[in-house]
Enzyme design. Structure first.
Site, mmCIF file in Angstrom:
data_model
loop_
_atom_site.group_PDB
_atom_site.id
_atom_site.type_symbol
_atom_site.label_atom_id
_atom_site.label_comp_id
_atom_site.label_asym_id
_atom_site.label_seq_id
_atom_site.Cartn_x
_atom_site.Cartn_y
_atom_site.Cartn_z
ATOM 1 C CE1 TYR A 22 -4.170 -2.379 -0.188
ATOM 2 C CE2 TYR A 22 -3.007 -3.415 1.698
ATOM 3 C CZ TYR A 22 -3.892 -3.583 0.930
ATOM 4 O OH TYR A 22 -5.017 -4.653 1.065
ATOM 5 C CG HIS A 97 -9.726 -1.267 -5.130
ATOM 6 N ND1 HIS A 97 -10.397 -2.052 -3.726
ATOM 7 C CD2 HIS A 97 -11.048 -2.111 -5.482
ATOM 8 C CE1 HIS A 97 -11.688 -1.987 -3.808
ATOM 9 N NE2 HIS A 97 -12.157 -2.305 -4.985
HETATM 10 C C1 DQA Z 1 -7.914 -2.406 -0.869
HETATM 11 C C2 DQA Z 1 -7.713 -3.954 -1.605
HETATM 12 C C3 DQA Z 1 -8.767 -4.652 -0.324
HETATM 13 O O1 DQA Z 1 -8.615 -6.269 -0.460
HETATM 14 C C4 DQA Z 1 -8.132 -4.749 0.838
HETATM 15 O O2 DQA Z 1 -9.559 -5.791 1.713
HETATM 16 C C5 DQA Z 1 -7.629 -3.720 1.133
HETATM 17 C C6 DQA Z 1 -7.618 -2.121 0.901
HETATM 18 C C7 DQA Z 1 -6.894 -1.361 -1.897
HETATM 19 O O3 DQA Z 1 -6.742 -0.111 -1.998
HETATM 20 O O4 DQA Z 1 -6.289 -2.079 -2.567
HETATM 21 O O5 DQA Z 1 -8.039 -3.299 2.514
HETATM 22 O O6 DQA Z 1 -9.421 -1.993 -0.807
#
Ligand code: DQA
Length: 143
Positions: A22, A97
């Protein structure tokens, strides 16, 4: 032009959570960048770890704002109710995402949100939010 950005659970930990996936920029810092890049846009930012609070916020902004950028995080894969809220409101929603959910565990391939959204962006990091905003801006006739 009013754009709402809504982040779901654990995204308050951006910058310190699984940084290999992330990244290491806290969302508040990124928000400042967005605001200075789009000074004519009125942004609202909301993050919650609670499903019902995310739905309340979608309902609150969904008839008032010109567009919504939504990362429902883990609720993407489980929440019929968030999908229903998106279907109920008037503002276009872009699902974002940070990670490429299709390149991860199988359970992340299911989204209750994609089918109700104007479109979805995944795997492009925080750039996905910027692209979603560009799209929402492009919907404005005066631009
Ligand atoms: C997310 C992807 C989701 O699967 C995960 O549960 C997240 C972050 C992303 O931004 O990549 O918390 O939404």
């Amino acid at each position: 032009m009013r754009i709402s950005i809504i982040n779901g659970p654990n995204l308050n930990l951006l910058g310190k959570r699984e940084t290999d996936i992330y990244g290491n920029i806290p969302f508040e810092q990124f928000m400042e960048r967005l605001k200075s890049k789009h000074s004519s846009v009125e942004f609202s930012y909301f993050q919650s770890n609670v499903e019902g609070e995310l739905i309340n916020e979608l309902q609150r902004v969904g008839y008032e704002y010109d567009g919504i950028v939504l990362n429902p995080a883990g609720y993407t894969h489980t929440s019929v109710a968030i999908g229903d809220a998106i279907a109920a409101i008037k503002a276009p929603v872009v699902e974002v995402h940070i990670s490429n959910v299709h390149a991860r565990e199988d359970f992340r391939k299911l989204s209750h949100v994609s089918g109700k959204s104007a479109g979805s962006i995944f795997g492009l990091g925080l750039k996905g939010y910027e692209l979603a905003i560009e799209y929402l801006l492009s919907l404005q006739p005066s631009r």
